[in-house]
Design an enzyme around this catalytic site. Sequence first.
Site, PDB file in Angstrom:
ATOM      1  N   ASN A  92       0.831  -1.192   0.000  1.00  7.68           N
ATOM      2  CA  ASN A  92       0.000   0.000   0.000  1.00  7.68           C
ATOM      3  C   ASN A  92       0.877   1.259   0.000  1.00  7.68           C
ATOM      4  OD1 ASN A  92      -2.314   1.660   0.265  1.00  7.68           O
ATOM      5  ND2 ASN A  92      -3.335   0.090   1.489  1.00  7.68           N
ATOM      6  N   HIS A 122      22.927   1.413  12.491  1.00  9.67           N
ATOM      7  CA  HIS A 122      24.049   2.317  12.743  1.00  9.67           C
ATOM      8  C   HIS A 122      24.650   1.983  14.107  1.00  9.67           C
ATOM      9  CE1 HIS A 122      22.933   4.803   9.306  1.00  9.67           C
ATOM     10  NE2 HIS A 122      21.692   4.528   9.659  1.00  9.67           N
TER      11      HIS A 122
END
Length: 192
Positions: A92, A122
């Site tokens: 969607n 990270h």
Amino acid sequence: MADNAEHDKYAEQRKMLAGELYTGADPYLRQLHKEAQEKSAKLALVRHEPEKYIEAMRELLGSVGDDKAIIESPVYFDYGKNLHVGKEFYMNYNCTILDCARVDIGDNVLFGPSVQVYTAEHPVDPAERLTGLESARPIKIGNNVWVGGGAIILPGVTIGSGVTIGAGSVVTKDIPDNVVVVGNPARIVKHV
């Protein structure tokens, strides 16, 4: 003569796909990211032209299971080519796939609006994070899975088949087959 590794434009991409620390701002990776953005824009332009649409989707993604796949725009990818979707995939509006590592999605998988799939991570150490290095872990989603709107799937997760992920859930760990999960972090609330 200069070391060949210094001139290997694919070195950071290989590190990224191997799950090693890599430089996300690498020029070649930035170029691939730009190409994914351009291909995503093309996909949106041909949404209602079936032959051009599936061709554009195959240019963007690593693989597509059949010509019934639908990706509503806007959609955001890091690279696109690291995403592999099965048959009758539906995504969607407003979804984000950070496909710095491989993302495998099975057959008959439905994404609600604003689903986010993150392979990128990270360093948690601030000093290490300042180096600009990052890493990525692959994500696997089985067959017959419904991912509710606004759900977030984090790096390294495997989701079994027959799973329903409630809207807004944050999937932080593997999910077995045939369960319903909800919440942050997502937890099993029902076996089906």
